[in-house]
Design an enzyme around this catalytic site. Structure first.
Site, short mmCIF file in Angstrom:
data_model
loop_
_atom_site.label_atom_id
_atom_site.label_comp_id
_atom_site.label_asym_id
_atom_site.label_seq_id
_atom_site.Cartn_x
_atom_site.Cartn_y
_atom_site.Cartn_z
N CYS A 117 50.59 33.91 33.92
CA CYS A 117 50.21 35.33 33.96
C CYS A 117 50.42 35.84 32.55
O CYS A 117 51.47 35.58 31.94
CB CYS A 117 51.05 36.09 34.96
SG CYS A 117 50.73 37.87 34.93
N THR A 153 43.20 37.83 31.37
CA THR A 153 44.13 37.73 32.49
C THR A 153 43.88 36.40 33.17
O THR A 153 42.73 35.98 33.29
CB THR A 153 43.93 38.87 33.50
OG1 THR A 153 44.38 38.45 34.80
CG2 THR A 153 42.48 39.26 33.63
#
Length: 231
Positions: free
Chosen positions: A198, A83
């Site tokens: 992201c 992430t």
């Protein structure tokens, strides 16, 4: 081949993409039935998201550091935080273990430099767009000048990530909104590229949607991890 430890589940939608990329890249490079050697720690993302939105970054760092230690104990020889946002705790996680952490921003900047991009539009969670841990690293360490959306744009990008993409929801309306946001950011900003900052954003948009380079941080991170594993 070295064993990679994946700190995932943030969300599992993007971790599944990581798993596919890592195995596909190893197969492309080695051929035959080769695949990546992986250990996965997958969080219940609700526990992480609650800490993110409460500003409890110390608590989140403790969770990720504990996971990193367990992966190292299990035999991992290198680590990936799957992430972008949770690279806010990259230094704490690295300090918790003796094996190297492959940083997503460094990997992305390396690919950007090869293509001559220096002023990207950064689409990401509100945390990544508004805090300094990612933008600042790109600027100070790599000489980049990332641009983020205005307040309304940041709110829209963040909402789509948490309310839709993390739940596997993909809509034409949100895709159009992201494309329109980049178009808006390009007006007067001399933006030369787009960072999908992201890991879930790759589910929604891609290079085919733009006439400037688009950098898929998930794929780039996976490529850097395989470079390490096979190096």
């Amino acid at each position: 081949m070295k064993t990679l430890g994946l700190i995932g589940g943030m969300s599992w939608e993007s971790t599944a993409i990581y798993y596919r990329h890592l195995n596909e890249i190893v197969r492309e490079r080695l051929g035959g039935l080769h695949s990546a050697k992986l250990l996965l720690w997958s969080f219940d993302f609700a526990e992480i998201a609650e800490r993110q939105h409460a500003g409890d970054w110390q608590g989140a760092a403790a969770l990720l550091s504990a996971a990193a230690k367990k992966l190292q104990e299990g035999g991992a020889e290198g680590l990936l935080i799957c992430t972008n946002t949770m690279h806010r705790m990259a230094d704490e996680v690295q300090a918790a273990v003796s094996i190297p952490l492959i940083h997503i921003a460094d990997a992305t900047a390396g690919v950007m430099k090869q293509g001559g991009a220096t002023k990207p539009a950064l689409l990401a969670t509100g945390f990544t767009m508004e805090q300094d841990f990612y933008k600042g690293r790109l600027a100070r360490k790599h000489g980049m000048a990332p641009v983020v959306p205005d307040e309304a744009g940041r709110a829209m990008v963040h909402r789509v990530i948490y309310d839709e993409l993390c739940k596997g929801i993909i809509t034409a309306e949100s895709k159009a909104a992201y494309i329109a946001e980049v178009a808006n950011m390009r007006r007067g900003n001399d933006i030369d590229s787009v960072i999908m900052g992201c890991t879930e954003i790759t589910m929604l948009i891609g290079q085919e949607d733009f006439d400037i380079p688009v950098f898929d941080t998930t794929r780039i991170h996976a490529q850097a991890a395989v470079d390490f594993a096979l190096g």
